[in-house]
Design an enzyme around this catalytic site. Sequence first.
Site, PDB file in Angstrom:
ATOM      1  N   ASN A 198       0.801  -1.225   0.000  1.00 52.08           N
ATOM      2  CA  ASN A 198       0.000   0.000   0.000  1.00 52.08           C
ATOM      3  C   ASN A 198       0.834   1.276   0.000  1.00 52.08           C
ATOM      4  OD1 ASN A 198       0.285  -1.442   2.632  1.00 52.08           O
ATOM      5  ND2 ASN A 198      -0.182   0.600   3.418  1.00 52.08           N
ATOM      6  N   GLN A 236      -4.911  -3.761  -2.227  1.00 47.90           N
ATOM      7  CA  GLN A 236      -4.398  -2.762  -3.188  1.00 47.90           C
ATOM      8  C   GLN A 236      -4.242  -3.323  -4.600  1.00 47.90           C
ATOM      9  OE1 GLN A 236      -4.113   0.429  -2.709  1.00 47.90           O
ATOM     10  NE2 GLN A 236      -4.218   0.590  -0.479  1.00 47.90           N
ATOM     11  N   CYS A 277      -3.026   4.818   7.147  1.00 50.21           N
ATOM     12  CA  CYS A 277      -3.141   4.186   8.456  1.00 50.21           C
ATOM     13  C   CYS A 277      -1.959   4.502   9.369  1.00 50.21           C
ATOM     14  CB  CYS A 277      -3.257   2.682   8.316  1.00 50.21           C
ATOM     15  SG  CYS A 277      -4.537   2.260   7.188  1.00 50.21           S
TER      16      CYS A 277
END
Length: 383
Positions: free
Chosen positions: A149, A179, A323
């Site tokens: 990601n 992804q 994140c």
Amino acid sequence: MKYFDHAATTPPHEDVIRTVAEVMTQHFGNPSSLHRLGEDSSKLLSRAREVCAHALEVKPGEIIFTAGATESNNLAIRGIMAEYRHRGNHIVTTSIEHPSVYETCRQLEKEGCMVTYVPVQADGIVRVEDVISAVREDTVLVSVMHVNNEIGSIQPITEIGNRLKSRHPLVYFHVDGVQGFGKLPLSIRDSRIDLYSLSAHKFRGPKGIGLLYVKEGVNLAPLLTGGGQEGGVRSGTENIPYIVGMAKAVRLATEGQPRFAEHLAKLSHELHEGLQCLSGLEVNSSSRGAPHIVHFSFPGMKAETMLHMLEEEGFFVSTQSACSSKRSEPSRVLLSMNKEMDCALSGLRVSLGEEHTEEDVRQLLQAIERTIERLQRVKGGNS
Ligand code: PMP
């Protein structure tokens, strides 16, 4: 403003929004209710499961709906380790997994599991042989993501799956497909995957909804117990509007995949070429990586400063992944690729979407160039 943060989340597709609104207004019954409204919802649930299964070329009974890939990854890893405890307590994964896999493994270590984090090479790709040779007698699960990601590196999933299953047929294989889905083709069957996680908002579906493919015959200990929905593996009243919205997004992403991939590859190629020409920049992603992620660092500068300067120019990009971006720590992924600390602290991710044009990319490159010039002036002034 131009949005270049599609790996964090995508704008929901208008057909998805319409579908969700329609189901919320007209089909609000609980699929477990015995009356007509319940039956109506139950039919929508079955149909959505069939659509998702068809797109992934698996059976409808192999799809579990969850609240997103964080839950899917937790359910896959914890569910397997609890169910097959008698076989051992060792997991093999990589050093660049998303936190929903990485931190789950770290937590499981505290609970008594043993985990091998296989390092990646300088290009962010794990060697197949390194994964296979990390498997031991007590290994129960191997978990490797399809596309990273942060830097977009593509892992050799089909090769890992085939080598793993021919040498260690009893070891389960989990893939975080978040992804890669809709960007790159991947056959779950040909890659001999047992568990595969998706999150709808990464491919223009709603947030807070996802799925886990669980191969027929593979059992999982549930994370959530209760009313026994989703075959007893994931209790809780099903979110029918979002499930149906996700099924719509799955269908759109699958049908559009070859076209999107070609378009995104052209744009990311231009972006890579343009970035290579800028002095002071280090491009961390490879032009052979996923077509929607381009990653670079400007060593010596804080990623957050660059992000806000680009925002002033009208462009939304991200630092590390969404994140991890709230913590100003060096990127675990870049450090795993043996990048210097300076580089790991100054990474920016640009992620493309199907609506972008070559003109958008040109404008972004010009804005990056202006930002670097401004930063270099500041740097020069300070030294
Ligand atoms: N895996 C990967 C590779 C991701 O990029 C993400 C989202 N950043 C997740 C898992 C978790 O998805 P969600 O936040 O939707 O649960």
